[in-house]
Motif scaffolding. Structure first.
Motif, PDB file in Angstrom:
ATOM      1  N   ASP A   1      25.711 -31.105 -24.532  1.00  0.00           N
ATOM      2  CA  ASP A   1      26.160 -30.775 -25.669  1.00  0.00           C
ATOM      3  C   ASP A   1      26.910 -29.215 -25.482  1.00  0.00           C
ATOM      4  O   ASP A   1      27.806 -28.844 -26.122  1.00  0.00           O
ATOM      5  CB  ASP A   1      24.929 -30.166 -26.725  1.00  0.00           C
TER       6      ASP A   1
ATOM      7  N   SER B   1      30.618 -29.800 -23.862  1.00  0.00           N
ATOM      8  CA  SER B   1      31.352 -30.221 -24.826  1.00  0.00           C
ATOM      9  C   SER B   1      31.848 -29.395 -26.052  1.00  0.00           C
ATOM     10  O   SER B   1      32.631 -29.657 -26.836  1.00  0.00           O
ATOM     11  CB  SER B   1      30.766 -31.640 -25.306  1.00  0.00           C
TER      12      SER B   1
ATOM     13  N   LYS C   1      32.447 -35.219 -25.577  1.00  0.00           N
ATOM     14  CA  LYS C   1      31.310 -35.773 -25.141  1.00  0.00           C
ATOM     15  C   LYS C   1      31.499 -36.581 -24.027  1.00  0.00           C
ATOM     16  O   LYS C   1      30.580 -36.510 -23.094  1.00  0.00           O
ATOM     17  CB  LYS C   1      30.492 -36.582 -26.226  1.00  0.00           C
TER      18      LYS C   1
END
Lengths: 208, 208
Positions: free
Chosen positions: B13, B16, B23
């Protein structure tokens, strides 16, 4: 590009060691972080550090996991008589996201590749054979890459499991759903004809 | 992609959220770090954290710097009567790597763009005017983007500096070295004809 700041230079150096990230991209990413609040960078650094210190391998299937036993192996909803053998944890994620599999996994950590100097002893093969020998496993689904190395590994596993009572299967190779026949390569098309399935079976696609 | 590990999920997370990294790429990068020695990740995290806590802006030119005054502003070898006005520190790096400039810089931090809500007060314009008013500056080279926003900013600077004794110049616009004329856009080609230079001058390219 000349970077006069030592701190910036070091950060760019470190980021550009990641695969597929060159100096220019690294600089762009680092400058982005500099424009963001300080907490952003701290959270990123913290997430990476705690990942590296906290994560471990599931002792059963070698999936990466936050605890000794991964969520899949620990789940009571899983069919423990079914093991899907994959190369990498990314394959687990891919199969999980299909929603069509309810068995367990076993991560080999790669495939046998004499060219890259990867032999059976470098992979989690012994522990797989042990898992199967321990009993309770009805079927082993080999879900390795459709390459020469994948086939070699499949064959090696087959030989290792000779005499052990377990059903061996491999995932189906064929024309991807939605693809035109004319663009399929000959080998895939050839296999899809040789390994054709009864017409009624093509509708089912029953979950396992 | 289903990520069962919370630690892995959090790291993916965070990574990204970097620009241009989705992702899937984040997962690839994080898994790469997991395969590397632990020290690799620690060095990366440490470089990012110490960058974010240690770096500051040069109080003269607003270049990023490890100390209060950047290396360029602190260097005795630089021509202090010449200031090149740029949008971003990346422009400094680009100009520095040409090796053709020996003056100082001034980083605006962007350009005037009503569309993006960036006005003159959001940029380091007041401090530039002050630097010039303080005296000792002979020439100001405007090296902003050749866009409408760049031109607007150039014009704003020009108006702000009215009455101040300083020479204003902009970097040359024209056909890039090595380019075919037929592929040049009309505006650039038009400007390169209107702003043509004496033939002898084209050989010189004297360093400033």
């Amino acid at each position: 590009m000349e970077i006069t700041s030592k701190l910036l230079g070091k950060a760019v150096d470190e980021v550009s060691q990641l695969p597929g990230i060159g100096k220019r991209t690294a600089l762009r990413l680092v400058l982005h972080l500099l424009r963001q609040p300080k907490a952003r960078t701290e959270k990123l650094a913290e997430a990476l550090t705690s990942l590296r210190s906290g994560i471990c391998r599931c002792r059963e299937c070698h999936n990466i996991s936050d605890s000794e036993r991964c969520e899949i192996c620990a789940s009571p909803k899983r069919d423990r008589s079914l093991i899907c053998v994959v190369e990498d944890i990314r394959d687990i994620m891919a199969i999980e996201s299909t929603g069509h599999y309810r068995g367990l996994y076993h991560v080999l950590g790669g495939k046998i590749s004499p060219m890259e100097g990867i032999g059976p002893q470098d992979l989690q093969i012994a522990s797989l054979v042990e898992r199967v020998r321990d009993g309770g496993v009805r079927e082993l689904i080999l879900a390795l890459s459709a390459t020469m190395e994948g086939d070699t590994t499949n064959f090696y596993l087959y030989k290792q499991l000779e005499g052990v009572e377990v059903e061996l299967s491999t995932i189906a190779r064929g024309i991807p759903v939605g693809d035109d026949l004319e663009y399929a390569d000959e080998v895939t098309l050839g296999r899809s004809i040789l390994q054709r399935i009864p017409f009624e079976g093509s509708f089912k696609g029953q979950d396992r």
